[in-house]
Design a protein around this motif. Structure first.
Motif, short mmCIF file in Angstrom:
data_model
loop_
_atom_site.label_atom_id
_atom_site.label_comp_id
_atom_site.label_asym_id
_atom_site.label_seq_id
_atom_site.Cartn_x
_atom_site.Cartn_y
_atom_site.Cartn_z
N ASP A 124 0.91 -1.34 0.14
CA ASP A 124 0.05 -0.43 0.16
C ASP A 124 0.79 1.08 0.13
OD1 ASP A 124 -2.75 1.51 0.93
OD2 ASP A 124 -1.65 2.56 2.09
N ARG A 125 1.41 1.23 0.99
CA ARG A 125 2.94 2.16 0.81
C ARG A 125 3.43 2.79 -0.94
NH1 ARG A 125 0.93 6.38 3.06
NH2 ARG A 125 -0.97 5.02 2.45
N TYR A 126 4.29 2.00 -1.00
CA TYR A 126 5.06 1.32 -2.23
C TYR A 126 3.81 2.22 -3.13
CZ TYR A 126 6.25 0.18 -7.10
OH TYR A 126 6.28 -0.10 -8.03
N VAL A 127 2.41 1.99 -3.57
CA VAL A 127 1.57 2.67 -4.62
C VAL A 127 1.08 3.50 -4.30
CG1 VAL A 127 -0.88 1.93 -5.69
CG2 VAL A 127 0.35 0.36 -4.84
N ALA A 128 1.07 4.11 -2.31
CA ALA A 128 0.98 5.85 -2.58
C ALA A 128 1.92 6.62 -3.15
CB ALA A 128 -0.25 5.51 -1.04
N HIS A 131 3.31 5.84 -6.99
CA HIS A 131 2.21 5.66 -7.77
C HIS A 131 0.79 6.39 -7.69
CE1 HIS A 131 5.05 3.75 -10.87
NE2 HIS A 131 4.89 2.26 -9.76
N PRO A 132 1.27 7.36 -7.06
CA PRO A 132 -0.31 8.08 -6.62
C PRO A 132 -1.03 8.12 -7.21
CG PRO A 132 1.50 9.76 -6.51
CD PRO A 132 1.96 8.31 -7.20
N THR A 137 -7.25 3.93 -7.51
CA THR A 137 -7.59 2.58 -9.06
C THR A 137 -7.70 1.28 -8.87
OG1 THR A 137 -6.39 3.18 -10.12
CG2 THR A 137 -8.86 4.28 -10.51
N THR A 138 -5.58 1.37 -7.81
CA THR A 138 -5.24 0.20 -7.86
C THR A 138 -5.84 -0.65 -6.58
OG1 THR A 138 -3.32 0.79 -8.95
CG2 THR A 138 -2.64 -0.64 -7.85
N TYR A 221 10.13 -0.81 0.15
CA TYR A 221 10.88 0.23 1.13
C TYR A 221 12.95 0.85 0.03
CZ TYR A 221 7.62 1.09 4.03
OH TYR A 221 6.91 1.24 5.37
N THR A 222 12.51 -0.04 -0.78
CA THR A 222 13.66 0.32 -1.43
C THR A 222 13.40 1.67 -2.85
OG1 THR A 222 15.05 -1.26 -1.80
CG2 THR A 222 15.62 0.02 -3.41
N GLN A 223 12.25 1.25 -3.17
CA GLN A 223 11.55 1.77 -4.38
C GLN A 223 10.90 3.22 -4.04
OE1 GLN A 223 11.85 1.78 -7.87
NE2 GLN A 223 13.09 -0.29 -7.29
N ILE A 224 10.17 2.71 -2.58
CA ILE A 224 9.69 4.19 -1.87
C ILE A 224 11.39 5.42 -1.47
CG2 ILE A 224 9.06 4.36 0.75
CD1 ILE A 224 6.96 2.56 -0.06
#
Length: 315
Positions: A124-128, A131-132, A137-138, A221-224
């Motif tokens: 959830d944190r990654y998408v938020a 990809h906010p 929609t995801t 978290y790497t991507q975040i």
């Protein structure tokens, strides 16, 4: 049936829990922090559930997963602490054989479930953050429900062999468990049979679940962090990082004790038994107590809703 170490039986109707071996004289004193932590865990997690239910702005995937975590921790702590306190206060050491296996299953199942929920929260944190624009929609309500169902089914199915394997072993030496609850290996080690299947499955499951879940959380978290450090201003970076700070604290409070406990079991052969048992209890009590405190302090929406609730009651 005698409760001595020399009792000869194959399927005991009851097991005898010793509590904290070697610290029997201090059981009443030990019960004070145990009962306090349990009370905080119950009150805190029920408060989280109440606030999320009452506050429409919190009807989002992150808080749905947080409610799942609260329910899981309530079950996890309630599966062990009341019986432990009954040992401390009333010397009520007996536990039915089937009840012991049920407790074993619930403890292992909800530990695995906690880990799966943390992975879902990381997603959830990654998408938020990364990809906010696609978050709403995801992670729709049906998707969140499917993720929650997958977490529950994974834990339930993976842990199911524990009680079935434990039931098939003959227990012909003793029915005395040197523990305060029916921890899986503490029970299985009493069997007078080759328990390598149970031991290897337990070790493999623990490694697989922890390694895979930590890997997925680390990838998220790497991507975040990459997305956060690419933001143009320091204020934007701090604000964005703050949205996942509470989740990071929860992750650390979950996996650090888990790794420490695993290392102690693997290399701490000279560590006193009572310390092993105390650590096993702390691992089940401390995270459920800390989670609502962490989210209550670090999550502005929950903190503001709680303050409004108190102000309405004139507190």
């Amino acid at each position: 049936m005698s409760d001595s170490n020399t009792t000869d039986f194959t399927n005991p109707p009851t097991f005898i829990l010793l509590g904290i071996p070697g610290l029997e004289m201090a059981h009443v004193w030990i019960s004070i922090p145990f009962s306090a932590m349990y009370a905080i865990a119950v009150l805190g997690n029920f408060t989280i559930l109440f606030i999320v239910k009452r506050e429409p702005s919190l009807h989002e995937p992150m808080y749905y997963f947080l409610c799942m975590l609260a329910i899981s921790d309530l079950v996890l702590s309630t599966a062990t602490v009341p019986k432990t306190l009954s040992i401390f206060w009333f010397n009520s050491r007996k536990i039915d054989f089937s009840a012991c296996l049920t407790q074993m299953y619930f403890v292992a199942c909800f530990l695995v479930m906690d880990s799966g929920i943390l992975v879902a929260m990381s997603l959830d944190r990654y998408v938020a953050i990364c990809h906010p624009l696609r978050h709403s929609t995801t992670l729709t309500n049906p998707v969140v429900a499917k993720i929650g169902l997958a977490v529950v089914l994974r834990s339930g199915i993976l842990v199911l062999p524990f009680p079935f394997l434990a039931r098939r072993w003959p227990y012909c030496r003793t029915n005395i468990i040197p523990h305060s609850y029916c921890e899986h290996m503490a029970v299985v080690k009493l069997a007078c049979a080759d328990i390598r299947i149970s031991s290897n499955y337990s070790l493999s499951l623990g490694f697989m679940v922890t390694a895979l879940d930590v890997f997925f959380i680390a990838m998220s978290y790497t991507q975040i962090l990459r997305a956060i450090f690419s933001l143009p201003t320091k204020d934007a970076r701090v604000k964005t990082f703050g949205t996942c700070g509470s989740h990071l604290c929860v992750i650390l409070s979950t996996y650090i004790p888990s790794v420490f406990s695993a290392l102690m079991h693997r290399f701490g052969h000279n560590v006193a038994l009572h310390f092993h048992v105390l650590m096993a209890n702390a691992y089940l009590l401390v995270p459920p107590m800390l989670y609502p405190i962490i989210y209550g302090v670090r999550t502005k929406q929950i903190r503001d809703r709680l303050l409004r609730l108190f102000s309405q009651k004139g507190i």
